[in-house]
Write a protein that holds these residues in place. Sequence first.
Motif, short mmCIF file in Angstrom:
data_model
loop_
_atom_site.label_atom_id
_atom_site.label_comp_id
_atom_site.label_asym_id
_atom_site.label_seq_id
_atom_site.Cartn_x
_atom_site.Cartn_y
_atom_site.Cartn_z
N VAL A 1 0.83 -1.21 0.00
CA VAL A 1 0.00 0.00 0.00
C VAL A 1 0.87 1.26 0.00
N ILE A 2 1.90 1.27 0.82
CA ILE A 2 2.75 2.46 0.92
C ILE A 2 3.55 2.67 -0.37
N GLU A 3 4.01 1.59 -0.97
CA GLU A 3 4.73 1.72 -2.23
C GLU A 3 3.83 2.29 -3.32
N THR A 4 2.61 1.77 -3.40
CA THR A 4 1.67 2.27 -4.41
C THR A 4 1.27 3.71 -4.13
N LEU A 5 1.07 4.02 -2.85
CA LEU A 5 0.74 5.39 -2.46
C LEU A 5 1.84 6.35 -2.87
N ALA A 6 3.08 5.97 -2.61
CA ALA A 6 4.21 6.83 -2.97
C ALA A 6 4.24 7.09 -4.48
N THR A 7 3.96 6.05 -5.25
CA THR A 7 3.93 6.20 -6.70
C THR A 7 2.80 7.14 -7.14
#
Length: 363
Positions: free
Chosen positions: A37-43
């Motif tokens: 979730v955090i990786e996708t959010l950052a993107t």
Amino acid sequence: MQRRILCLATLLALAPLARAQHVDDNVPITAADRHDVIETLATQLQKRYVFPDVAAKLATTLRARDAGGTYAKDATIAAFGKHLANDMRTLGDDGHFNIHYDPNFNPPTDERPPFPDAAEIARGREEVAERGYGIDSIARLPGNVGYIEVRGFGPTELVADAMSAAMTLLQGTDALIIDLRRNHGGEPNTVAYLMSHFFPVGDQRHLNDIYSRADDSTQQFWTNPNVQPRYSKPVYVLTSSGTFSGGEEFAYDMQTQKRATLVGETTGGGSNPGDIYPIGHGFGAFIPHSRSINPVTHTNWEHVGVKPDIAVPAADAKKVAQVAILKDLVGKATDADRKAELQDALAKVQSGKDDAPVYALRR
């Protein structure tokens, strides 16, 4: 247009994670899912957020916090969502940032999603109607003072008729109070539509601009020349620290156009419109992709809020506005009976007492 209508009707009702979806606080989330979730959010932040430099810093910080175990104790969906939303707002310094969760969230992968079917459109209309088209209440207060509480600015195509109908009911009042103390935003076109009632026919006003990062464009918002009826009497707008986004825009635009007196508290300070984007595992992030630019001040109310002309606690704002209006009407009254009526209304508002309704037949 239909897709926009449905999405906006749904977004109007969205609230923070724990309230909107009524998620069981005990639904677990794994470390791997949190990381995804955090990786996708950052993107998504780097791709969408209106300020690219802020997005890059926030994305880096969130990844570092994930790697450092900041979210390791967030073992449930609710705890993780709340923690992440708070971090986004605090670290990104933008009150519009939010996290939503729906286990059935299945957003279209296309940037241009297909039109909804007839049933979806009908449901969107029902949702707006169930919320009174954004209008909580209308009243004629003592002294012939109009009052309307606007809770939100829904899709113009769905709420315009109701707003104009409300203004028709208030047309005969000698002054008007617009209560935005519980208004958390909505559609910029609808802000402009309601404002159009407060300027004479032929007096078109440039109210606001919104810059969009996605296509590097700026959209202008003007009063609508076709709106009826027009209201020419004094207007007072009530605000609170919870007045946010589109609610703030209405207050700010009325103030900068010198068309209303603002009474209450400095507002929440969120001027950057956005949308909800998927970030995986049922989560969606509200990310501002645009920013407002007022044509009068050439800035907006982000971070600083809209400052009232008469600063009082939100709970007192309605009474203070009533007193100010009634004092003004008393001073202008030339008919003795009307003046006495207004003085009586003023005394009752100031004392906090009012006549109880009489239901018996008067003879």
